[in-house]
Design an enzyme around this catalytic site. Sequence first.
Site, PDB file in Angstrom:
ATOM      1  N   CYS A  26    -119.317  26.324 -26.300  1.00 42.99           N
ATOM      2  CA  CYS A  26    -120.583  25.780 -26.825  1.00 42.99           C
ATOM      3  C   CYS A  26    -120.420  25.401 -28.299  1.00 42.99           C
ATOM      4  CB  CYS A  26    -121.688  26.823 -26.665  1.00 42.99           C
ATOM      5  SG  CYS A  26    -123.287  26.216 -27.237  1.00 42.99           S
ATOM      6  N   CYS A  85    -124.169  30.450 -32.737  1.00 41.49           N
ATOM      7  CA  CYS A  85    -124.985  31.670 -32.620  1.00 41.49           C
ATOM      8  C   CYS A  85    -124.078  32.898 -32.805  1.00 41.49           C
ATOM      9  CB  CYS A  85    -125.687  31.719 -31.269  1.00 41.49           C
ATOM     10  SG  CYS A  85    -126.541  30.178 -30.883  1.00 41.49           S
ATOM     11  N   CYS A 138    -135.495  29.176 -13.085  1.00 39.77           N
ATOM     12  CA  CYS A 138    -135.612  29.063 -14.544  1.00 39.77           C
ATOM     13  C   CYS A 138    -134.319  28.418 -15.025  1.00 39.77           C
ATOM     14  CB  CYS A 138    -135.772  30.449 -15.163  1.00 39.77           C
ATOM     15  SG  CYS A 138    -135.840  30.422 -16.972  1.00 39.77           S
TER      16      CYS A 138
HETATM   17 FE1  SF4 Z   1    -124.443  28.180 -27.193  1.00 38.28          FE
HETATM   18 FE2  SF4 Z   1    -125.917  29.722 -28.788  1.00 38.28          FE
HETATM   19 FE3  SF4 Z   1    -126.641  29.356 -26.211  1.00 38.28          FE
HETATM   20 FE4  SF4 Z   1    -124.455  30.824 -26.888  1.00 38.28          FE
HETATM   21  S1  SF4 Z   1    -126.609  31.300 -27.339  1.00 38.28           S
HETATM   22  S2  SF4 Z   1    -124.593  29.310 -25.276  1.00 38.28           S
HETATM   23  S3  SF4 Z   1    -123.674  29.678 -28.667  1.00 38.28           S
HETATM   24  S4  SF4 Z   1    -126.560  27.811 -27.834  1.00 38.28           S
END
Ligand code: SF4
Length: 341
Positions: free
Chosen positions: A58, A62, A134
């Site tokens: 991703c 985060c 969901c």
């Molecule tokens: Fe991507 Fe953040 Fe979702 Fe993890 S929490 S999959 S890093 S957007």
Amino acid sequence: MVTEVGGCRWDWQVEQVQAIYEQPLLELVYQAATVHRQYHPQREIQVCRLVSIKTGGCPEDCGYCAQSAHYDTGIAPQPLMSVDEVVAIAQRAQAQGVSRVCLGAAWREARPGKAFEQVLTMIRQITALGLEVCCTLGMLTETQAQRLREAGLYAYNHNLDTSRRYYPQVITTRTYDDRLATLARVRHTGITLCCGGILGLGETHADRMELLTTLANLRPHPESVPINILSRVPGTPLENQEPVPFWEVLRVLATARILMPKSDLRLAAGRTHLSAPQQAWCFLAGVNSIFSSDDGQMLTRTTPCPSYQQDQDLLTALGLTPRPPRQGQQGHEWPGAPLAP
Ligand code: SF4
Ligand code: SAM
């Protein structure tokens, strides 16, 4: 002046939230349990199955997440799963009493194209089984939200995670306002909202009070409020955070139940670290939703989840029963207030 409609209000001040949270613990739990019994069938638990339909790689950063490409967490990126594979997981889950299947993709945002169309097909086929579906696919445009709705999507998950103040310490690749904008787009389609946070990111007590206040002032309240306890993932910036003491987790859950009386309150990530008696406290304080799985994982092997069998044993011991799906049922329209103008 307090504006209250059908037991809900949306004008909470952070000091009021703090006053609820800081009551003597047994008073707080008693109050939350009383509210819970007023608005929810007391023996029913919503059992959900989270499926990571596209794992890892991703672009977001985060700080808690095993799936971010920014950190070396040992998670090998995997492409979008096939429709057949996902539907088979949903069927197995349904046979175990699961009523909601949550499809999670490690995307910054949903993009138009083949992958999005494939997710729409998954939604149609799983909805046709009679399950609630969901999705959590990152940021959405209005058109995408509308297409998800047309495919039959029941709920969309998009967490606020923490307070507005602390958010930039955890995530820098998007803003709190980006998050709120997607929530508003989804809300306008009529899809129900699933929105909550994480405890244990290094946030202060004040940040937790602010997160609870923000969630409780979303109008209507999110129909589902997932509270995660951080799964500390080696390789992420938050791998060494101190665990959150259980009594604080319980206080947050009980406070959330009082603030958002009609919402489903889910004890999400981190439940594997709680004993059966600790989980029983959480159910007493108003938790009425859990994730369960057949492979011991929530999203990845670094965010574990109890198994169907463990949960069936726990629910049986506590005299609780899995809730049937509400998808397509009469009388289960969201009872919250109409959208604010
Ligand atoms: Fe991507 Fe953040 Fe979702 Fe993890 S929490 S999959 S890093 S957007
Ligand atoms: N990419 C999408 C997004 O961020 O909205 C969906 C997937 S994301 C993994 C779903 C949620 O899981 C996050 O918003 C976060 O609240 C929670 N989560 C992810 N990793 C976690 C962890 N290590 N511990 C606790 N909660 C976590």
